[in-house]
Design a protein around this motif. Structure first.
Motif, short mmCIF file in Angstrom:
data_model
loop_
_atom_site.label_atom_id
_atom_site.label_comp_id
_atom_site.label_asym_id
_atom_site.label_seq_id
_atom_site.Cartn_x
_atom_site.Cartn_y
_atom_site.Cartn_z
N VAL A 7 13.78 11.26 5.73
CA VAL A 7 14.63 12.29 6.72
C VAL A 7 14.36 11.78 8.21
O VAL A 7 15.27 11.81 9.25
CB VAL A 7 14.58 13.65 6.54
N GLY A 8 13.23 11.24 8.37
CA GLY A 8 12.57 10.74 9.65
C GLY A 8 13.41 9.47 10.11
O GLY A 8 13.33 9.24 11.43
N ALA A 9 13.89 8.61 9.26
CA ALA A 9 14.76 7.58 9.39
C ALA A 9 16.24 7.70 9.60
O ALA A 9 16.89 6.59 10.17
CB ALA A 9 14.28 6.77 8.51
N MET A 10 16.67 8.86 9.40
CA MET A 10 18.14 8.95 9.45
C MET A 10 18.69 8.42 10.93
O MET A 10 19.82 7.77 10.91
CB MET A 10 18.73 10.46 9.24
N GLY A 11 18.34 9.03 11.92
CA GLY A 11 18.98 8.77 13.20
C GLY A 11 18.79 7.23 13.56
O GLY A 11 19.85 6.63 14.04
N ALA A 12 17.66 6.70 13.14
CA ALA A 12 17.64 5.22 13.70
C ALA A 12 18.59 4.42 12.69
O ALA A 12 19.15 3.32 13.32
CB ALA A 12 15.94 4.64 13.30
N VAL A 13 18.78 4.77 11.70
CA VAL A 13 19.42 3.82 10.55
C VAL A 13 21.13 4.04 11.02
O VAL A 13 21.64 3.29 11.18
CB VAL A 13 19.21 4.29 9.28
N ALA A 14 21.31 5.28 11.74
CA ALA A 14 22.79 5.38 12.21
C ALA A 14 22.94 4.68 13.23
O ALA A 14 24.09 4.20 13.63
CB ALA A 14 23.04 6.96 12.28
N SER B 186 4.29 12.32 -5.34
CA SER B 186 5.60 11.93 -5.02
C SER B 186 5.47 11.19 -3.64
O SER B 186 4.27 11.07 -2.99
CB SER B 186 6.42 13.11 -4.36
N ASP B 187 6.62 10.64 -3.15
CA ASP B 187 6.43 9.51 -2.16
C ASP B 187 5.88 10.13 -1.03
O ASP B 187 6.45 11.08 -0.10
CB ASP B 187 7.65 9.05 -1.87
N PRO B 188 4.80 9.32 -0.46
CA PRO B 188 3.87 9.92 0.92
C PRO B 188 4.80 9.87 2.01
O PRO B 188 4.77 10.90 2.70
CB PRO B 188 2.67 9.06 1.02
N VAL B 189 5.62 8.94 2.22
CA VAL B 189 6.31 8.68 3.69
C VAL B 189 7.60 9.73 3.54
O VAL B 189 7.73 10.57 4.50
CB VAL B 189 7.00 7.28 3.84
N MET B 190 8.26 9.77 2.41
CA MET B 190 9.40 10.80 2.38
C MET B 190 8.92 12.19 2.48
O MET B 190 9.37 12.90 3.48
CB MET B 190 9.88 10.89 0.88
N TRP B 191 7.63 12.69 2.24
CA TRP B 191 7.16 14.07 2.18
C TRP B 191 6.67 14.31 3.59
O TRP B 191 6.76 15.29 4.41
CB TRP B 191 6.26 14.59 1.20
N ARG B 192 5.92 13.24 4.06
CA ARG B 192 5.29 13.35 5.54
C ARG B 192 6.47 13.75 6.33
O ARG B 192 6.64 14.66 7.23
CB ARG B 192 4.95 12.02 5.97
N ASP B 193 7.76 13.02 6.22
CA ASP B 193 9.11 13.32 7.05
C ASP B 193 9.40 14.81 6.81
O ASP B 193 10.00 15.40 7.62
CB ASP B 193 10.09 12.31 6.78
#
Ligand SMILES: NC(=O)c1ccc[n+]([C@@H]2O[C@H](COP(=O)([O-])OP(=O)(O)OC[C@H]3O[C@@H](n4cnc5c(N)ncnc54)[C@H](OP(=O)(O)O)[C@@H]3O)[C@@H](O)[C@H]2O)c1
Ligand SMILES: NC(=O)c1ccc[n+]([C@@H]2O[C@H](COP(=O)([O-])OP(=O)(O)OC[C@H]3O[C@@H](n4cnc5c(N)ncnc54)[C@H](OP(=O)(O)O)[C@@H]3O)[C@@H](O)[C@H]2O)c1
Lengths: 301, 301
Positions: free
Chosen positions: B74-81, B229-236
């Motif tokens: 979720v923390g990467a959504m804006g950047a990817v858009a 579960s995935d560390p980056v996904m959950w950090r976000d």
């Protein structure tokens, strides 16, 4: 050679009926006598034919035994021993399957000062209870911890070790107090936390119970499984292993506060570091055969 | 009739690859284009043949799409858009699968002011990640929550509803803020607590890590699954849904303190009452098909 020839199981719920079934499957020559305080459980155990005999009193159940295993809630161990002390044969070994050991050891030693007591705890179970829930392979590949006193007769300890190995378990010997500390973290604290979070979700305002249920596949449902475990059994465990449980709870609360702070102050690196470390523990559990590597516990999808 | 004809999946991990597989299985006429930031993931997705095309840039991936689904943390959504905004066709619907919605809605709306954005969250997953972990039936019988803005075009919402229904999901429409509150309790808090307890166990003195692992079948191992579960996904997720997560955590902590007191002061009745209530919630979850009734999640024994 059979470690014991005449087994009495007191308490025919999930664990007691699983012990009986596992003995029937792995040592069919052992004569199994069963007793339960609840007449309905006795009738059901009879219908399921999981014992050779079901008696109407616990005294009649133990009178001929060379091994008696108590499979009742830990808070009931002392009372049940009082009921059969007069009928217990001199040479019999008394054991149990209670989830905590120090309080059980004390209760049994007080009531049965002359008996050979070798406490045990098979670290295996499900969230179900009652005689229908048991099955013969419950202990296979799981650990069974014996917590004999220092002066316990070696032969009795070895016989009980062999008994559990014949049911498929691996056996470890441990001090009762240490057992209670280890299980406080691997079993009692997880149950306590699961009960709490399910209660928290049930009490919420702003989120309906039906929403909690509908969207439980996001993780919550895993906790509800544990929180569906037998209320009386767990009440007894928490009260009987109070000191170790409260100590673990204290540590957990401190760690939770630290994580709360990390979230509040956007410390993403701290979060990621913890979440990476916890993955490794999962890997070890799977490698050592204590859980399935299939995603989502192998649930059907 | 197909709700969409040309799908682009951005992020080919567990969820993205499952979307692609489920579309292939249920709507084989849809043309699927995939992109992932990680060249190794792209190569793996190519080898697994889960998309019709894999592109080397996200711009090339979206250029022809009528539906773009963002399956990145979720923390990467804006950047990817931002990376594909110049290439996005005017009529395309942009959606996502992020585990929290308010922050994603804001990020996407800021970067794609002219696009039709219909956020979504399939409440389904496992503890695995990466393109090999996905499978076509992941969403079957699970809920997918759409959180369109009030002025979102009705036709696009309905098309996306149909899309998810075709993958086997049941669809619910909800306000993004309410979604984040509901999921904080059914998913984010459980994950946070699981990570914490596994960390607590890892740090213990007096109990060795190998003991924690050996005796994990007493309940702990259930928590380690989620905590894998995935560390980056959950950090976000925790950072993006901070307010709701902190609020739920606060309530949980209060309930835990109450339980702690009940144990300390031997209030067995209070414990038993809570433990009985939590059983009922489990029953409802099983009745509504959100979990398996098989003991122990149906693990092999
Ligand atoms: N469940 C687990 O995962 C697990 C794992 C390892 C060890 N243990 C331990 O195993 C023991 C039994 O647990 P369980 O899961 O098998 O519970 P269960 O399915 O509820 O069975 C316990 C049985 O004992 C009976 N009982 C209660 N008090 C009694 C008494 N005074 N005399 C005779 N019978 C009595 C109960 O009858 P009523 O119907 O009258 O209550 C019930 O039928 C507990 O000490 C527990 O700590 C449990
Ligand atoms: N896992 C679940 O149970 C679950 C359930 C429902 C919803 N979700 C949501 O689904 C989304 C994906 O989660 P997942 O479980 O599928 O994670 P995953 O298996 O780790 O996959 C995410 C993929 O996105 C790639 N990625 C990261 N940043 C990117 C960027 N800027 N551009 C393109 N690709 C990028 C990652 O590549 P790298 O290899 O470079 O990291 C990775 O391959 C998240 O938003 C999550 O909140 C997850």
């Amino acid at each position: 050679m059979l470690p014991f020839a005449r087994l009495t199981v007191v308490g025919l719920g999930l664990i007691g009926s699983s012990v009986a079934r596992a003995v029937r499957a792995n040592m069919p020559a052992v004569r199994i006598t069963g007793f339960d305080a609840d007449p309905e459980v006795r009738a059901r155990a009879d219908a399921l034919a999981i014992c050779d005999d079901i008696t109407d009193t616990v005294g009649a159940a133990v009178i001929d035994a060379d091994l008696v295993i108590l499979c009742v809630p830990v808070g009931a161990m002392g009372a049940v021993a009082e009921e059969f002390v007069a009928d217990l044969p001199a040479g019999a070994v008394v054991s149990d399957v209670g989830s905590c050991k120090q309080s059980v050891v004390e209760a049994l030693a007080a009531v049965l000062p002359n008996a050979t007591i070798i406490p045990a705890h098979p670290v295996a179970g499900t969230e179900k209870s009652g005689p229908d829930a048991g099955f013969a392979t419950l202990f296979k590949g799981r650990w069974c911890i014996l917590t004999p006193a220092e002066d316990a007769p070696e032969a009795a300890v070895e016989a009980l070790r062999t008994f559990w190995q014949r049911l498929g378990a691996e056996v470890e010997i441990m001090d009762a107090r240490h057992h209670d500390m280890v299980l406080a973290v691997t079993s009692h604290l997880p149950h306590l936390i699961a009960y709490t979070i399910v209660g928290t979700a049930d009490d919420l305002q702003g989120v309906t119970q039906s929403e909690v249920i509908k969207y439980s596949a996001g993780g919550f449902r895993d906790f509800t499984r544990i929180a569906a475990s037998d209320p009386v059994m767990w009440r007894d465990v928490f009260l009987s292993n109070k000191d170790a449980v409260l100590e673990m709870l204290q540590r957990f609360s401190e760690d939770l506060s630290a994580l709360q702070r990390a979230i509040r102050y956007d410390k993403g690196d701290e979060l990621e570091a913890l979440f990476t470390r916890t993955r490794d523990i999962r890997r070890s559990i799977v490698e050592q055969g204590q859980d399935d590597d299939a995603p989502d516990f192998g649930r059907k999808h």
